[in-house]
Design a protein around this motif. Structure first.
Motif, PDB file in Angstrom:
ATOM      1  N   LEU A  16      15.510 -11.670  10.529  1.00 19.80           N
ATOM      2  CA  LEU A  16      14.820 -10.456  10.122  1.00 19.80           C
ATOM      3  C   LEU A  16      15.738  -9.235  10.155  1.00 19.80           C
ATOM      4  O   LEU A  16      16.705  -9.209  10.914  1.00 19.80           O
ATOM      5  CB  LEU A  16      13.619 -10.189  11.041  1.00 19.80           C
ATOM      6  N   GLU A  17      15.389  -8.230   9.343  1.00 17.52           N
ATOM      7  CA  GLU A  17      16.086  -6.953   9.337  1.00 17.52           C
ATOM      8  C   GLU A  17      15.082  -5.851   9.632  1.00 17.52           C
ATOM      9  O   GLU A  17      14.025  -5.768   8.995  1.00 17.52           O
ATOM     10  CB  GLU A  17      16.744  -6.702   7.982  1.00 17.52           C
ATOM     11  N   ALA A  18      15.399  -4.987  10.584  1.00 17.16           N
ATOM     12  CA  ALA A  18      14.483  -3.930  11.002  1.00 17.16           C
ATOM     13  C   ALA A  18      14.140  -2.996   9.842  1.00 17.16           C
ATOM     14  O   ALA A  18      14.984  -2.711   8.981  1.00 17.16           O
ATOM     15  CB  ALA A  18      15.088  -3.134  12.147  1.00 17.16           C
ATOM     16  N   PHE A  19      12.907  -2.510   9.832  1.00 14.08           N
ATOM     17  CA  PHE A  19      12.493  -1.530   8.843  1.00 14.08           C
ATOM     18  C   PHE A  19      13.238  -0.207   9.068  1.00 14.08           C
ATOM     19  O   PHE A  19      13.536   0.157  10.209  1.00 14.08           O
ATOM     20  CB  PHE A  19      10.996  -1.265   8.960  1.00 14.08           C
ATOM     21  N   PRO A  20      13.494   0.537   7.988  1.00 11.05           N
ATOM     22  CA  PRO A  20      14.211   1.805   8.132  1.00 11.05           C
ATOM     23  C   PRO A  20      13.483   2.831   8.999  1.00 11.05           C
ATOM     24  O   PRO A  20      14.124   3.640   9.674  1.00 11.05           O
ATOM     25  CB  PRO A  20      14.358   2.308   6.686  1.00 11.05           C
ATOM     26  N   ASP A  21      12.141   2.794   9.002  1.00 12.66           N
ATOM     27  CA  ASP A  21      11.400   3.760   9.812  1.00 12.66           C
ATOM     28  C   ASP A  21      11.204   3.318  11.263  1.00 12.66           C
ATOM     29  O   ASP A  21      10.574   4.036  12.056  1.00 12.66           O
ATOM     30  CB  ASP A  21      10.033   4.045   9.169  1.00 12.66           C
ATOM     31  N   SER A  32       5.668  -3.540  -2.023  1.00 10.41           N
ATOM     32  CA  SER A  32       4.692  -2.462  -1.865  1.00 10.41           C
ATOM     33  C   SER A  32       4.163  -2.415  -0.439  1.00 10.41           C
ATOM     34  O   SER A  32       3.939  -1.329   0.116  1.00 10.41           O
ATOM     35  CB  SER A  32       3.526  -2.656  -2.847  1.00 10.41           C
ATOM     36  N   LYS A  33       3.968  -3.590   0.173  1.00 13.14           N
ATOM     37  CA  LYS A  33       3.493  -3.617   1.556  1.00 13.14           C
ATOM     38  C   LYS A  33       4.565  -3.069   2.502  1.00 13.14           C
ATOM     39  O   LYS A  33       4.255  -2.334   3.443  1.00 13.14           O
ATOM     40  CB  LYS A  33       3.107  -5.038   1.957  1.00 13.14           C
ATOM     41  N   VAL A  34       5.812  -3.402   2.246  1.00 17.04           N
ATOM     42  CA  VAL A  34       6.907  -2.854   3.054  1.00 17.04           C
ATOM     43  C   VAL A  34       6.937  -1.335   2.913  1.00 17.04           C
ATOM     44  O   VAL A  34       7.096  -0.602   3.902  1.00 17.04           O
ATOM     45  CB  VAL A  34       8.256  -3.465   2.634  1.00 17.04           C
ATOM     46  N   LYS A  35       6.766  -0.846   1.697  1.00 18.83           N
ATOM     47  CA  LYS A  35       6.733   0.605   1.457  1.00 18.83           C
ATOM     48  C   LYS A  35       5.572   1.239   2.208  1.00 18.83           C
ATOM     49  O   LYS A  35       5.698   2.352   2.740  1.00 18.83           O
ATOM     50  CB  LYS A  35       6.605   0.872  -0.042  1.00 18.83           C
ATOM     51  N   GLY A  49       4.909   4.952   3.244  1.00 16.68           N
ATOM     52  CA  GLY A  49       3.464   5.148   3.213  1.00 16.68           C
ATOM     53  C   GLY A  49       2.873   5.699   4.495  1.00 16.68           C
ATOM     54  O   GLY A  49       1.766   6.241   4.494  1.00 16.68           O
ATOM     55  N   GLY A  50       3.569   5.528   5.610  1.00 12.88           N
ATOM     56  CA  GLY A  50       3.117   6.127   6.856  1.00 12.88           C
ATOM     57  C   GLY A  50       2.376   5.218   7.810  1.00 12.88           C
ATOM     58  O   GLY A  50       1.810   5.688   8.807  1.00 12.88           O
ATOM     59  N   GLU A  51       2.392   3.903   7.574  1.00  6.91           N
ATOM     60  CA  GLU A  51       1.674   3.003   8.479  1.00  6.91           C
ATOM     61  C   GLU A  51       2.342   2.950   9.854  1.00  6.91           C
ATOM     62  O   GLU A  51       1.652   2.929  10.887  1.00  6.91           O
ATOM     63  CB  GLU A  51       1.586   1.595   7.868  1.00  6.91           C
ATOM     64  N   ILE A  52       3.664   2.951   9.907  1.00  4.64           N
ATOM     65  CA  ILE A  52       4.353   2.925  11.196  1.00  4.64           C
ATOM     66  C   ILE A  52       4.046   4.181  12.024  1.00  4.64           C
ATOM     67  O   ILE A  52       3.707   4.062  13.210  1.00  4.64           O
ATOM     68  CB  ILE A  52       5.876   2.746  10.996  1.00  4.64           C
ATOM     69  N   PRO A  53       4.131   5.391  11.439  1.00  2.68           N
ATOM     70  CA  PRO A  53       3.743   6.580  12.218  1.00  2.68           C
ATOM     71  C   PRO A  53       2.297   6.522  12.721  1.00  2.68           C
ATOM     72  O   PRO A  53       2.008   7.016  13.818  1.00  2.68           O
ATOM     73  CB  PRO A  53       3.944   7.727  11.223  1.00  2.68           C
ATOM     74  N   LEU A  54       1.408   5.919  11.943  1.00  4.68           N
ATOM     75  CA  LEU A  54       0.017   5.803  12.388  1.00  4.68           C
ATOM     76  C   LEU A  54      -0.084   4.894  13.602  1.00  4.68           C
ATOM     77  O   LEU A  54      -0.792   5.209  14.573  1.00  4.68           O
ATOM     78  CB  LEU A  54      -0.861   5.284  11.248  1.00  4.68           C
ATOM     79  N   PHE A  55       0.620   3.757  13.564  1.00  2.00           N
ATOM     80  CA  PHE A  55       0.656   2.877  14.732  1.00  2.00           C
ATOM     81  C   PHE A  55       1.174   3.635  15.966  1.00  2.00           C
ATOM     82  O   PHE A  55       0.627   3.507  17.059  1.00  2.00           O
ATOM     83  CB  PHE A  55       1.552   1.668  14.477  1.00  2.00           C
ATOM     84  N   LYS A  56       2.232   4.430  15.758  1.00  4.23           N
ATOM     85  CA  LYS A  56       2.805   5.175  16.876  1.00  4.23           C
ATOM     86  C   LYS A  56       1.833   6.225  17.393  1.00  4.23           C
ATOM     87  O   LYS A  56       1.668   6.396  18.610  1.00  4.23           O
ATOM     88  CB  LYS A  56       4.111   5.828  16.431  1.00  4.23           C
ATOM     89  N   GLN A  57       1.177   6.911  16.483  1.00  9.14           N
ATOM     90  CA  GLN A  57       0.205   7.940  16.850  1.00  9.14           C
ATOM     91  C   GLN A  57      -0.921   7.356  17.703  1.00  9.14           C
ATOM     92  O   GLN A  57      -1.397   8.000  18.656  1.00  9.14           O
ATOM     93  CB  GLN A  57      -0.374   8.564  15.578  1.00  9.14           C
ATOM     94  N   SER A  97      -2.815  -2.082  -3.032  1.00  7.10           N
ATOM     95  CA  SER A  97      -3.877  -3.087  -3.115  1.00  7.10           C
ATOM     96  C   SER A  97      -3.304  -4.483  -3.312  1.00  7.10           C
ATOM     97  O   SER A  97      -2.255  -4.660  -3.946  1.00  7.10           O
ATOM     98  CB  SER A  97      -4.832  -2.762  -4.265  1.00  7.10           C
ATOM     99  N   ASN A  98      -3.974  -5.469  -2.748  1.00  9.20           N
ATOM    100  CA  ASN A  98      -3.627  -6.892  -2.943  1.00  9.20           C
ATOM    101  C   ASN A  98      -2.173  -7.210  -2.598  1.00  9.20           C
ATOM    102  O   ASN A  98      -1.503  -7.964  -3.301  1.00  9.20           O
ATOM    103  CB  ASN A  98      -3.922  -7.322  -4.384  1.00  9.20           C
ATOM    104  N   THR A  99      -1.706  -6.634  -1.498  1.00 12.98           N
ATOM    105  CA  THR A  99      -0.304  -6.848  -1.120  1.00 12.98           C
ATOM    106  C   THR A  99      -0.135  -7.981  -0.112  1.00 12.98           C
ATOM    107  O   THR A  99       0.993  -8.352   0.199  1.00 12.98           O
ATOM    108  CB  THR A  99       0.292  -5.561  -0.517  1.00 12.98           C
ATOM    109  N   ILE A 100      -1.234  -8.530   0.398  1.00 14.63           N
ATOM    110  CA  ILE A 100      -1.153  -9.608   1.393  1.00 14.63           C
ATOM    111  C   ILE A 100      -1.904 -10.828   0.887  1.00 14.63           C
ATOM    112  O   ILE A 100      -3.093 -10.764   0.586  1.00 14.63           O
ATOM    113  CB  ILE A 100      -1.746  -9.164   2.748  1.00 14.63           C
ATOM    114  N   SER A 101      -1.199 -11.955   0.790  1.00 15.09           N
ATOM    115  CA  SER A 101      -1.835 -13.203   0.363  1.00 15.09           C
ATOM    116  C   SER A 101      -2.088 -14.141   1.534  1.00 15.09           C
ATOM    117  O   SER A 101      -2.834 -15.114   1.410  1.00 15.09           O
ATOM    118  CB  SER A 101      -0.951 -13.920  -0.670  1.00 15.09           C
TER     119      SER A 101
END
Length: 278
Positions: free
Chosen positions: A149-154, A187-190, A195-203, A258-262
């Motif tokens: 794996l490679e860490a996400f930039p955020d 799109s899910k990675v974005k 998109g701000g999902e990581i900051p939301l988890f942190k918050q 939308s529809n980014t996870i199968s």
């Protein structure tokens, strides 16, 4: 002379670009997730002994000081399926006996070097003798899987948790999200990063260990991440707060996400008593 001068300039430019690439890469972690698939408690005991007494000490000698070892919270497959931690397609694998070894790395070169260095580690060979010299009809595991794996930039570096509860109560949640296509996966990675999902988890205080893109594995394209909680009740409360948050509702309603996870796999774990991450 002019040709030689231009060639010299080109070489300097190529060296600079390479240096920049290496520098950018060094700012992000890479991870090896090593998964031992085991059939019974005897194999669990044998692999535990090898990891605790031989493998982790060998990694420590190589400068990798914080290795995580995780096990599922129960061996009751029925209960785990009721909690929706397995996909239906996973029925052929007894994942309840699996051991997950998380190895943080500074570079892909380090990942490459580990194998040869461990192969030449005489202390590892001695400490793990019963494991390495196991008979073909008395093996210590069924299979080993490796995910790179490679860490996400955020979230470029893994983090030790700030949990305060008793170690036995702490919950580590490992999630894997598969994308239906490479583009939908991107799109899910974005969504996690820009998109701000990581900051939301942190918050919301999810105590993330890592977020990462899978570079090589058996269920691609996919991403994986691990969060941690003081207890199971805390875990459930955090996820309730997440799905009810206005930020998440806005994010998940956006057409581009939308529809980014199968397919998704959720594994609830405790850290092994000899894990460096606990």
């Amino acid at each position: 002379m002019r040709i030689n001068y231009l060639r010299f300039i080109c070489l300097l430019l190529m060296a600079f670009i390479e240096t920049q690439n290496v520098s950018a890469q060094s700012k992000k972690d890479f991870y090896q997730l090593k998964i031992y698939r085991l059939k019974d408690d005897t194999q669990v005991t044998r692999v535990d002994s090898f990891l605790k007494n031989a493998y982790l000490p060998a990694l420590h000698r190589l400068g990798i000081k914080q290795v995580g070892v995780f096990k599922l919270i129960a061996n009751d497959t029925t209960m785990l399926k009721a909690m929706r931690v397995f996909k239906p397609s996973d029925n052929d694998v007894n994942k309840t006996k699996s051991i997950y070894v998380f190895i943080p790395l500074k570079s892909l070169q380090q990942f490459h070097d580990i194998t040869s260095k461990l192969d030449n580690d005489a202390m590892l060979a001695n400490d793990g003798k019963s494991y390495f010299e196991a008979a073909y009809n008395n093996v210590p595991y069924q299979r080993i899987e490796t995910v790179l794996l490679e860490a996400f930039p955020d979230h470029p570096k893994f983090e030790m948790t700030a949990l305060k509860s008793a170690v036995k109560d702490r919950i580590y949640e490992l999630r894997s999200y598969e994308g239906p296509t490479e583009r939908k996966y991107a799109s899910k990675v974005k969504m996690f990063n820009a998109g701000g999902e990581i900051p939301l988890f942190k918050q919301l205080g999810f105590n993330a260990v890592f977020y990462a893109a899978v570079l090589a594995g058996s269920h691609m394209p996919n991403l994986m991440y691990m969060t941690s909680f003081e207890s199971m009740d805390a875990r459930n409360a955090h996820w309730q707060a997440f799905v009810n948050s206005p930020e998440w509702k806005k994010l998940v309603a956006m057409p581009e996400y939308s529809n980014t996870i199968s397919g998704a796999e959720v594994l609830l774990c405790h850290a092994a008593e000899y894990s460096d991450i606990y």
